[in-house]
Design a protein around this motif. Sequence first.
Motif, PDB file in Angstrom:
ATOM      1  N   LEU A 199      -0.841  -7.316  10.018  1.00 39.47           N
ATOM      2  CA  LEU A 199      -0.795  -5.946   9.518  1.00 39.47           C
ATOM      3  C   LEU A 199       0.611  -5.552   9.112  1.00 39.47           C
ATOM      4  O   LEU A 199       0.815  -4.905   8.064  1.00 39.47           O
ATOM      5  N   ALA A 200       1.601  -5.947   9.912  1.00 39.09           N
ATOM      6  CA  ALA A 200       2.991  -5.615   9.595  1.00 39.09           C
ATOM      7  C   ALA A 200       3.438  -6.300   8.302  1.00 39.09           C
ATOM      8  O   ALA A 200       4.133  -5.691   7.469  1.00 39.09           O
ATOM      9  N   VAL A 201       3.026  -7.546   8.108  1.00 35.69           N
ATOM     10  CA  VAL A 201       3.406  -8.268   6.889  1.00 35.69           C
ATOM     11  C   VAL A 201       2.772  -7.623   5.662  1.00 35.69           C
ATOM     12  O   VAL A 201       3.431  -7.408   4.629  1.00 35.69           O
ATOM     13  N   VAL A 202       1.484  -7.298   5.776  1.00 31.08           N
ATOM     14  CA  VAL A 202       0.802  -6.654   4.645  1.00 31.08           C
ATOM     15  C   VAL A 202       1.436  -5.304   4.332  1.00 31.08           C
ATOM     16  O   VAL A 202       1.656  -4.955   3.166  1.00 31.08           O
ATOM     17  N   ALA A 203       1.741  -4.537   5.381  1.00 31.68           N
ATOM     18  CA  ALA A 203       2.382  -3.235   5.160  1.00 31.68           C
ATOM     19  C   ALA A 203       3.759  -3.396   4.527  1.00 31.68           C
ATOM     20  O   ALA A 203       4.144  -2.617   3.646  1.00 31.68           O
ATOM     21  N   GLY A 204       4.508  -4.409   4.962  1.00 32.63           N
ATOM     22  CA  GLY A 204       5.837  -4.622   4.411  1.00 32.63           C
ATOM     23  C   GLY A 204       5.836  -5.013   2.948  1.00 32.63           C
ATOM     24  O   GLY A 204       6.831  -4.814   2.243  1.00 32.63           O
ATOM     25  N   VAL A 205       4.723  -5.563   2.466  1.00 32.93           N
ATOM     26  CA  VAL A 205       4.617  -5.930   1.061  1.00 32.93           C
ATOM     27  C   VAL A 205       3.930  -4.841   0.253  1.00 32.93           C
ATOM     28  O   VAL A 205       4.380  -4.470  -0.840  1.00 32.93           O
ATOM     29  N   LEU A 206       2.827  -4.313   0.789  1.00 37.99           N
ATOM     30  CA  LEU A 206       2.000  -3.385   0.028  1.00 37.99           C
ATOM     31  C   LEU A 206       2.633  -2.003  -0.132  1.00 37.99           C
ATOM     32  O   LEU A 206       2.611  -1.424  -1.226  1.00 37.99           O
ATOM     33  N   VAL A 207       3.193  -1.470   0.943  1.00 39.16           N
ATOM     34  CA  VAL A 207       3.722  -0.103   0.890  1.00 39.16           C
ATOM     35  C   VAL A 207       4.901   0.015  -0.080  1.00 39.16           C
ATOM     36  O   VAL A 207       4.931   0.942  -0.910  1.00 39.16           O
ATOM     37  N   PRO A 208       5.907  -0.866  -0.041  1.00 33.72           N
ATOM     38  CA  PRO A 208       6.972  -0.759  -1.053  1.00 33.72           C
ATOM     39  C   PRO A 208       6.454  -0.881  -2.483  1.00 33.72           C
ATOM     40  O   PRO A 208       6.939  -0.187  -3.383  1.00 33.72           O
ATOM     41  N   PHE A 209       5.483  -1.770  -2.691  1.00 33.22           N
ATOM     42  CA  PHE A 209       4.918  -1.903  -4.040  1.00 33.22           C
ATOM     43  C   PHE A 209       4.211  -0.622  -4.462  1.00 33.22           C
ATOM     44  O   PHE A 209       4.401  -0.140  -5.592  1.00 33.22           O
ATOM     45  N   ALA A 210       3.412  -0.041  -3.574  1.00 33.41           N
ATOM     46  CA  ALA A 210       2.644   1.159  -3.931  1.00 33.41           C
ATOM     47  C   ALA A 210       3.540   2.361  -4.172  1.00 33.41           C
ATOM     48  O   ALA A 210       3.255   3.194  -5.044  1.00 33.41           O
ATOM     49  N   THR A 211       4.633   2.483  -3.410  1.00 30.63           N
ATOM     50  CA  THR A 211       5.491   3.662  -3.525  1.00 30.63           C
ATOM     51  C   THR A 211       6.556   3.535  -4.603  1.00 30.63           C
ATOM     52  O   THR A 211       7.231   4.532  -4.913  1.00 30.63           O
ATOM     53  N   HIS A 212       6.736   2.352  -5.165  1.00 36.62           N
ATOM     54  CA  HIS A 212       7.752   2.181  -6.209  1.00 36.62           C
ATOM     55  C   HIS A 212       7.182   1.654  -7.519  1.00 36.62           C
ATOM     56  O   HIS A 212       7.934   1.423  -8.464  1.00 36.62           O
TER      57      HIS A 212
END
Length: 337
Positions: A199-212
């Motif tokens: 979950l942490a790995v997915v969040a670390g990749v997905l959240v920066p992509f979605a917010t930028h």
Amino acid sequence: MATVVGNQGLRRPLGFVLLTAAVAVCYFAAGRLGLLRQLVVEGAVVTPVWPPTGVALACLLLFGMRSWLGVALGALLVVFSISSVQPDVIGTLVGNTAAPVCACYLLRRVGFRTDLARLRDGFALVFLGALLSMLISATVGAGCLVLSGKLAANSFWLVWSAWWVGDAMGVLIVTPVLLLVPRAHWPPRRSRWKEAAGLAVVAGVLVPFATHSADSMLFLVYPLVIWAALRFQLAGSMLCALFASVLATVAATDESGPFAGLSRVAIMIKLQAFNGAMALTALLLSAVITEQLNTRRSVEQACKELVEVLEHLTAGESPQVRSAREAQERRGQSQSG
């Protein structure tokens, strides 16, 4: 005996002083973090998320109303770090202190539990702790700006709404995370490490992509928050929400990604809509799941106790009663067959 009483009397004031100092330092640190990202709305500087409100409410709920002085001192330290003390600033200090105190009072009146294990606790935090109580700080703060001549009267409602939402977001995003700290279990169970790491790995990749991403991919965060709520309840969902909110705020203040090319007002509206919807999803969904899990555990425990009682009663039967019961059971089985 006199020595013991004297030591206890000294310990209580010392504990109060240490608590007040700790709350003030935490409030000040949260305020400095909040000031790192600002937006200008109608000439007034506002913060999209104001973490000190969440810190103040969490301290009041965990340590009691006696920590209000630490909240007030922390707010005063934040003001000293950015400007001098003026009449309008004093009014703002009063509003920033009264809002979390009022929120704590209302939550206690309705039987709020800090473990947030019930849906009613989630609703209470949202509507009483965030949306209702933060009207005080926004109204007093924006009103003092108008009365001092620093803000035009026709700009009151826009600045008021930005102030109110920023304080409310601080409660919705920061307070639940801080309420989890006293109940945190470390180290976590080994069976959950792999999933938590994933979950942490997915969040670390997905959240920066979605917010930028310039293609406005903010909606990709919601499945991640739902996954965290389903598997890790409040701890997972609120940490994901906090991480996403921080990155979204950075993108908004930098006017990049989905916030590029928008006016300051449009940026504020879009950012707060995303933060609010995400925080509500994380908080309420995790509360529902936790409540259902607790209900299931209660039912399982009741069934286990009932089985133990029946076994105890069966063991205490006389041979004649046991033979008659077994014969009755055999007759029932033959009739059903």
